[in-house]
Structure formats: structure tokens, C-alpha cells
Design a protein around this motif. Structure first.
Motif, PDB file in Angstrom:
ATOM      1  N   THR A 202      62.704  36.081 114.363  1.00 18.82           N
ATOM      2  CA  THR A 202      62.066  35.399 115.489  1.00 18.82           C
ATOM      3  C   THR A 202      61.090  34.301 115.083  1.00 18.82           C
ATOM      4  N   THR A 251      53.235  35.510 118.480  1.00 23.14           N
ATOM      5  CA  THR A 251      54.138  36.486 119.088  1.00 23.14           C
ATOM      6  C   THR A 251      55.382  35.753 119.585  1.00 23.14           C
ATOM      7  N   GLU A 252      56.463  36.529 119.801  1.00 22.57           N
ATOM      8  CA  GLU A 252      57.724  35.950 120.252  1.00 22.57           C
ATOM      9  C   GLU A 252      58.327  36.799 121.363  1.00 22.57           C
ATOM     10  N   ILE A 253      59.072  36.129 122.221  1.00 25.67           N
ATOM     11  CA  ILE A 253      59.732  36.794 123.345  1.00 25.67           C
ATOM     12  C   ILE A 253      61.179  36.324 123.398  1.00 25.67           C
ATOM     13  N   LEU A 255      64.389  36.583 126.132  1.00 24.12           N
ATOM     14  CA  LEU A 255      64.807  36.985 127.473  1.00 24.12           C
ATOM     15  C   LEU A 255      66.251  36.578 127.687  1.00 24.12           C
ATOM     16  N   ILE A 270      64.469  41.988 128.091  1.00 24.18           N
ATOM     17  CA  ILE A 270      63.173  41.455 127.663  1.00 24.18           C
ATOM     18  C   ILE A 270      62.815  42.083 126.327  1.00 24.18           C
ATOM     19  N   TYR A 272      60.097  41.780 123.029  1.00 28.67           N
ATOM     20  CA  TYR A 272      58.788  41.231 122.647  1.00 28.67           C
ATOM     21  C   TYR A 272      58.477  41.653 121.216  1.00 28.67           C
ATOM     22  N   ASP A 274      55.429  41.525 118.427  1.00 30.12           N
ATOM     23  CA  ASP A 274      53.988  41.271 118.358  1.00 30.12           C
ATOM     24  C   ASP A 274      53.599  40.575 117.049  1.00 30.12           C
ATOM     25  N   VAL A 312      55.672  38.086 133.098  1.00 29.38           N
ATOM     26  CA  VAL A 312      55.937  39.432 132.574  1.00 29.38           C
ATOM     27  C   VAL A 312      54.654  40.235 132.671  1.00 29.38           C
ATOM     28  N   LEU A 317      52.727  43.497 127.267  1.00 33.20           N
ATOM     29  CA  LEU A 317      52.878  42.054 127.373  1.00 33.20           C
ATOM     30  C   LEU A 317      52.526  41.616 128.786  1.00 33.20           C
ATOM     31  N   THR A 319      51.865  38.209 130.556  1.00 31.62           N
ATOM     32  CA  THR A 319      51.907  36.778 130.320  1.00 31.62           C
ATOM     33  C   THR A 319      52.570  36.045 131.474  1.00 31.62           C
ATOM     34  N   HIS A 353      48.285  34.376 128.259  1.00 30.98           N
ATOM     35  CA  HIS A 353      48.695  35.632 127.636  1.00 30.98           C
ATOM     36  C   HIS A 353      47.481  36.547 127.614  1.00 30.98           C
TER      37      HIS A 353
END
Length: 371
Positions: A202, A251-253, A255, A270, A272, A274, A312, A317, A319, A353
Motif C-alpha cells: 500500500t 495510513t492507507e485505505i 475501497l 473497506i 484500512y 494503519d 467512513v 477509522l 474519516t 481524519h
């Protein structure tokens, strides 16, 4: 001689049939993009007797029906005159194995030249007998070539090479976090459709060179890598929206939304990751997405969403993000390689966030949109 001619005729017929299937977007959408499989998943890790993902052995090619390595990222450079340049890039390699027929290897390469406000892409496809994929037994990592494009890598240190008119990349990518295994264990199953292994790196550091209209630039940046493989065949209808989001708080998401043939959303995912690289799969009811704008392609007449608000709300999470394309037109018409049309492009991100301002960058992929 007659025996050889009969064999050759049968071989050519098989190749023709395979290519016809590959070039049909409704037959093998799994060849279209990484998120093409994007199956409906439960909110619990899949229980299976299949072997778990192991590194580095599973970085390389496998003897499965479908596989790809997918890279997207953002780069910055300063030229000799002191001018700043910003780019997005996409480079993807596919492998399709079907019985004893020759393997098919399509590939796509795209540059979003944000400074020039231009989008450029190219495609290639080769057909040949597979070069002994490892089936998870090798520790040599990735070593895939389509024409003069290539990706080589081991233990999250990857080297990408690709070129087209006016642009060429020679990039070294280094994973800054452990791979994120999607669905908890990196294995997604969907009944009779088969199974898919799926992991992402990520956050990868990018360094190397970009040739921009014969000007060689040293670039730095951040990339996202997806690797997916398995004995799966997904059939046509519907489409998906897929987002990779890299925030400046480290951090990365990830979706995605899957739609059926009527346009109804039938599955939401979803993921996530950290700051420490720990991955979470969040419940779909914690996510709300709103389309903010639309864009119609002057090339195909297809209308795509073009801007989103993502909200979200989960204890892990919290955000709210606004996502905007850095260029409206980032559409790929790749009929000669994977037989489809899709939008995949660089986006900017800003929002909050956990009550604090946040910004970021990412990529969005849109498929299944028709005129």
C-alpha cells in the motif's frame, strides 16, 4: 509433415479462440484490471484448506488461470530550468493460462502528465507458451516481460521499465510496509467462480528516471502495488469503482463497490492499513459514498463519475475525504489488448481524519460504464 500441419492448424485455432475470449470484455473481465475480480466477501476471513500466502515465493508467477501485477503511483521532478513537474503512472501486467493453449500476456502503461494537463497511454499483448511459472515454489520473485516493458522484484524491491511515444520510465520501488493481505488472510473465494489470492503493497517509495519528451528527469514519489492470482473466471455484467488512498498521516485505505448489470451496488469492501502496517477489514455499513460530479468522454461518449465524498465512521477509522481527479480525461480504450474501455486515474484527496486535517493522493478505477 501432415501430422505437423494438423497440429499447427489445431494450435492456431486454439490461439484464435483464446484471443477471441481475451478480447471479449464480457468473457474475461478478470483480465481487465486488478479489481476485476472484486468479489463479494464476508466480514470474516475466509476459512479454506488452500495454502496461505508466503513471501517471497508468492511474489512471482503461478500456474493458475488468471494473474496480474498492478502498479499505480505519483511522481514529482524538477527540470534543469527549475520547473516543477508532477505525474501519475499506471503499469500493469496480466497473465492468462488456459489448458495447454499458449499463455496470453496483455499489458497497459499510462502517464498522467499533470503539469501539461495531458493523459497518454499504450498497450501491448504477446501470446506464447508460459515460461514455467513457479506455482509458488520459487523464491526468485517477479520477472515478467511484455515486449520491452518489464517488472522484476523480490521482497518488495521492484524495478519497472516501460516506454511509449514521448514518455519512458525506469523506476525502483521499495515497500515501506509489510504487504496487506485482503480479507484478513489474502484469500477470497466465490463459490463456483473459483478463488483469488490478493495482497497489496500500500505504500512504496519511488525513485528513478522519467524520460519526458526526450528530457531525462529524476523522479521521486509514492506507489501502490496489487498482486492477484488464482483459478477464477469472472463473467460479464456490471462493473466496479475501486479506490487506492494514501494519506499524509502514513495510513492507507482501499475501497471498492461492485455493481450488478442493473447498476445496483451488490458488494462493498473497506480495507484500512494503519501507520504500523496493521491491516483491518471494516464493515460495509460504516461507509457512505457520494458522487460530486460527472464527466463524459469525448472519445467514447461514456459518462463517468468524476469526484467523490467518502465518509467512513468506524472506531478504527473515522474519516471524511473529498476525492478529485487531477485530470478529467484518464480513460483507456484498450480493445487491442484486454478488449475493454475503463477510466483509471490519479486523484487528489483532502479532508479530516479523527478530527484532524488530512491530505493525500491515490488512484481510482471505474469499469462497467457504458454509453
Amino acid at each position: 509433415m501432415r501430422q505437423w500441419l494438423r497440429y499447427k492448424s489445431a494450435w492456431l485455432l486454439g490461439v484464435s479462440l483464446l484471443l477471441a475470449l481475451v478480447l471479449s470484455s464480457c468473457a474475461f473481465p478478470g483480465l481487465t484490471t486488478t479489481s476485476a475480480t472484486l468479489p463479494q466477501v464476508s466480514q470474516q476471513p475466509t476459512k479454506t484448506e488452500l495454502p496461505p500466502i508466503r513471501f517471497p515465493r508468492d511474489e512471482g508467477a503461478h500456474n493458475d488461470l488468471t494473474e496480474w501485477w498492478y502498479y499505480t503511483g505519483h511522481m514529482q521532478a524538477t527540470d534543469v530550468a527549475g520547473k516543477q513537474h508532477t505525474y501519475g503512472f499506471e503499469l500493469v501486467f496480466f497473465q492468462a493460462l488456459r489448458s495447454n493453449l499458449p499463455a496470453v500476456y496483455p499489458a497497459h502503461f499510462a502517464i498522467s502528465d499533470i503539469t501539461r494537463r495531458e493523459f497518454h497511454y499504450d498497450q501491448q499483448r504477446i501470446t506464447q507458451f508460459a515460461a514455467s511459472p513457479s506455482d509458488g515454489l520459487s523464491t526468485q520473485g517477479i520477472n515478467t516481460h511484455v515486449g520491452d516493458w518489464s517488472v522484476q522484484g523480490l521482497n518488495g524491491k521492484d524495478h519497472l521499465v516501460a516506454s511509449m511515444q514521448n514518455y519512458a520510465i525506469d523506476l525502483n520501488l521499495t515497500g515501506l510496509k509489510a504487504p496487506t493481505l485482503h480479507n484478513g488472510n489474502g484469500l477470497i473465494t466465490y463459490g463456483l467462480g473459483g478463488f483469488s489470492y490478493y495482497y497489496s503493497r500500500t505504500r512504496m517509495q519511488v525513485a528513478g528516471t522519467l524520460l519526458d519528451h526526450n528530457q531525462s528527469l529524476k523522479v521521486t514519489g509514492t506507489a501502490w502495488m496489487d498482486h492477484q492470482w488464482g483459478n477464477f473466471l469472472t463473467l460479464g455484467g456490471g462493473g466496479w469503482d475501486w479506490y487506492s488512498i494514501q494519506l499524509n498521516n502514513k495510513t492507507e485505505i482501499m475501497l471498492y463497490f461492485i455493481r450488478d448489470a442493473s447498476g445496483k451496488t451488490i458488494s462493498t469492501y473497506i480495507g484500512y492499513t494503519d501507520t504500523d502496517g496493521k491491516a483491518y477489514m471494516l464493515p460495509e455499513q460504516s461507509l457512505k459514498s457520494t458522487v460530486l460530479a460527472k464527466w463524459t468522454s469525448p472519445t467514447t461518449g461514456i459518462t463517468y463519475p468524476s469526484g467523490w465524498r467518502i465518509d467512513v465512521q468506524d472506531p478504527r477509522l473515522q474519516t471524511t475525504l473529498t476525492i478529485k481527479p487531477l485530470l478529467k480525461n484518464q480513460e483507456l480504450v484498450v480493445k487491442n489488448s484486454t478488449g475493454n474501455t475503463y477510466w483509471e486515474g490519479a486523484v487528489s484527496i483532502d479532508g479530516q481524519h479523527k478530527g484532524q486535517p488530512v491530505a493525500g493522493e491515490g488512484y481510482v478505477e471505474l469499469t462497467g460504464y457504458t454509453k
